[in-house]
Design a protein around this motif. Structure first.
Motif, PDB file in Angstrom:
ATOM      1  N   ALA A 118      40.252  49.522   4.134  1.00  0.00           N
ATOM      2  CA  ALA A 118      41.296  50.393   4.034  1.00  0.00           C
ATOM      3  C   ALA A 118      42.316  50.795   2.806  1.00  0.00           C
ATOM      4  CB  ALA A 118      41.745  50.429   5.388  1.00  0.00           C
ATOM      5  N   ARG A 119      42.716  49.299   2.873  1.00  0.00           N
ATOM      6  CA  ARG A 119      43.991  49.040   2.464  1.00  0.00           C
ATOM      7  C   ARG A 119      43.952  49.942   0.560  1.00  0.00           C
ATOM      8  NH1 ARG A 119      45.523  42.873   4.145  1.00  0.00           N
ATOM      9  NH2 ARG A 119      46.331  43.659   5.668  1.00  0.00           N
ATOM     10  N   ALA A 175      38.601  51.733  12.607  1.00  0.00           N
ATOM     11  CA  ALA A 175      38.491  52.368  10.816  1.00  0.00           C
ATOM     12  C   ALA A 175      39.612  52.541  11.047  1.00  0.00           C
ATOM     13  CB  ALA A 175      37.222  53.133  10.829  1.00  0.00           C
ATOM     14  N   ALA A 176      39.781  54.185  12.103  1.00  0.00           N
ATOM     15  CA  ALA A 176      41.119  54.119  12.083  1.00  0.00           C
ATOM     16  C   ALA A 176      42.419  53.365  12.101  1.00  0.00           C
ATOM     17  CB  ALA A 176      41.058  55.499  13.490  1.00  0.00           C
ATOM     18  N   THR A 177      42.334  52.619  12.792  1.00  0.00           N
ATOM     19  CA  THR A 177      43.775  51.370  13.257  1.00  0.00           C
ATOM     20  C   THR A 177      44.086  50.737  12.187  1.00  0.00           C
ATOM     21  OG1 THR A 177      42.960  51.326  15.358  1.00  0.00           O
ATOM     22  CG2 THR A 177      44.800  49.682  14.207  1.00  0.00           C
ATOM     23  N   ALA A 178      42.576  51.003  11.128  1.00  0.00           N
ATOM     24  CA  ALA A 178      42.925  49.822   9.760  1.00  0.00           C
ATOM     25  C   ALA A 178      43.613  51.027   9.120  1.00  0.00           C
ATOM     26  CB  ALA A 178      41.970  49.322   9.307  1.00  0.00           C
ATOM     27  N   VAL A 218      45.094  60.038   9.226  1.00  0.00           N
ATOM     28  CA  VAL A 218      44.052  60.342   9.094  1.00  0.00           C
ATOM     29  C   VAL A 218      43.870  61.594  10.041  1.00  0.00           C
ATOM     30  CG1 VAL A 218      42.089  59.616  10.828  1.00  0.00           C
ATOM     31  CG2 VAL A 218      43.533  58.167   9.027  1.00  0.00           C
ATOM     32  N   VAL A 219      43.978  62.821   9.586  1.00  0.00           N
ATOM     33  CA  VAL A 219      43.660  64.013  10.286  1.00  0.00           C
ATOM     34  C   VAL A 219      42.522  64.216  10.799  1.00  0.00           C
ATOM     35  CG1 VAL A 219      45.361  64.722   8.597  1.00  0.00           C
ATOM     36  CG2 VAL A 219      43.069  65.237   7.493  1.00  0.00           C
ATOM     37  N   ALA A 260      45.003  53.796   9.764  1.00  0.00           N
ATOM     38  CA  ALA A 260      47.181  53.931   9.748  1.00  0.00           C
ATOM     39  C   ALA A 260      47.752  52.487   9.244  1.00  0.00           C
ATOM     40  CB  ALA A 260      47.030  53.899  11.226  1.00  0.00           C
ATOM     41  N   ASP A 261      47.075  51.644   9.537  1.00  0.00           N
ATOM     42  CA  ASP A 261      48.136  50.021   8.933  1.00  0.00           C
ATOM     43  C   ASP A 261      48.002  50.410   7.918  1.00  0.00           C
ATOM     44  OD1 ASP A 261      48.261  49.193  11.799  1.00  0.00           O
ATOM     45  OD2 ASP A 261      46.694  47.947  11.603  1.00  0.00           O
TER      46      ASP A 261
END
Length: 204
Positions: free
Chosen positions: A136-137, A163-166, A174-175, A168-169
């Motif tokens: 993600a980063r 994955a979506a949480t990471a 995320v669409v 978003a963080d």
């Protein structure tokens, strides 16, 4: 058989291109300022059409000690290939390091996508991440550098929430979310079974 496969890819890409254009023309609502503003209806289980500022992000999965892809990663790639065909203006980001036999997850994924008809210049490789958080980063940095403001995540069903949480963080909007298991039954026989590296190799 290969020519039929390529023709089908071209048809789907054309439909995706028209859908992307329609989506751009019809969009009247300004983009949200943060991920928290995104309603849940923006993360469909079906593949969608998106424009050039939205990336298709396919997350990696551990390779074998010999550097070969495991079946779960191939399944992710097949789902990602479908999404890429339906959103032909979107760049495709493959993210994953963890090299085995000198091959990173991103390198293996990019090679598979190119072998299955995705233009090499469309693929962006993030080949240093060693965890979902790093996926993600590092992807967020890559997207910011290229002016990409949203992502469609492609991964396994038991991994998508993490994955979506990471992402978003990491301040990635995320669409869309897509997993091999969430693709409807009427799409699976066409794409996940018939198309992909295995089908092309068999046709040859």
């Amino acid at each position: 058989m290969v020519s039929v496969w390529r023709a089908a890819m071209a048809v789907v890409a054309t439909v995706g291109l028209l859908g992307s254009a329609a989506q751009i023309v019809q969009a009247q609502v300004p983009w949200p300022t943060g991920v928290a503003d995104l309603p849940s209806t923006w993360t469909p289980a079906l593949p969608g059409t998106y424009g050039p500022d939205t990336a298709v992000v396919i997350l990696g999965y551990g390779l074998t000690p010999e550097g070969a892809m495991r079946e779960e990663l191939v399944r992710r790639l097949r789902a990602g290939l479908l999404q890429a065909a339906l959103a032909p203006l979107s760049p495709v980001i493959v993210t994953g390091g963890n090299p085995r036999a000198g091959i990173t997850e991103a390198d293996a994924m990019a090679a598979w996508l190119v072998a299955n008809g995705v233009a090499p210049e469309r693929i962006l490789r993030e080949d240093r991440a060693d965890s979902t958080v790093q996926n993600a980063r590092r992807t967020a940095t890559m997207m910011a550098d290229r002016g990409l403001r949203a992502a469609v995540l492609v991964t396994s069903d038991d991994h998508i929430v993490r994955a979506a949480t990471a992402f978003a963080d990491a301040d990635v909007a995320v669409v869309g979310e897509l997993t091999p298991d969430r693709i409807p039954w009427f799409v699976q026989p066409l794409w996940l079974g018939s198309f992909g590296a295995g089908a092309v190799s068999a046709a040859r």
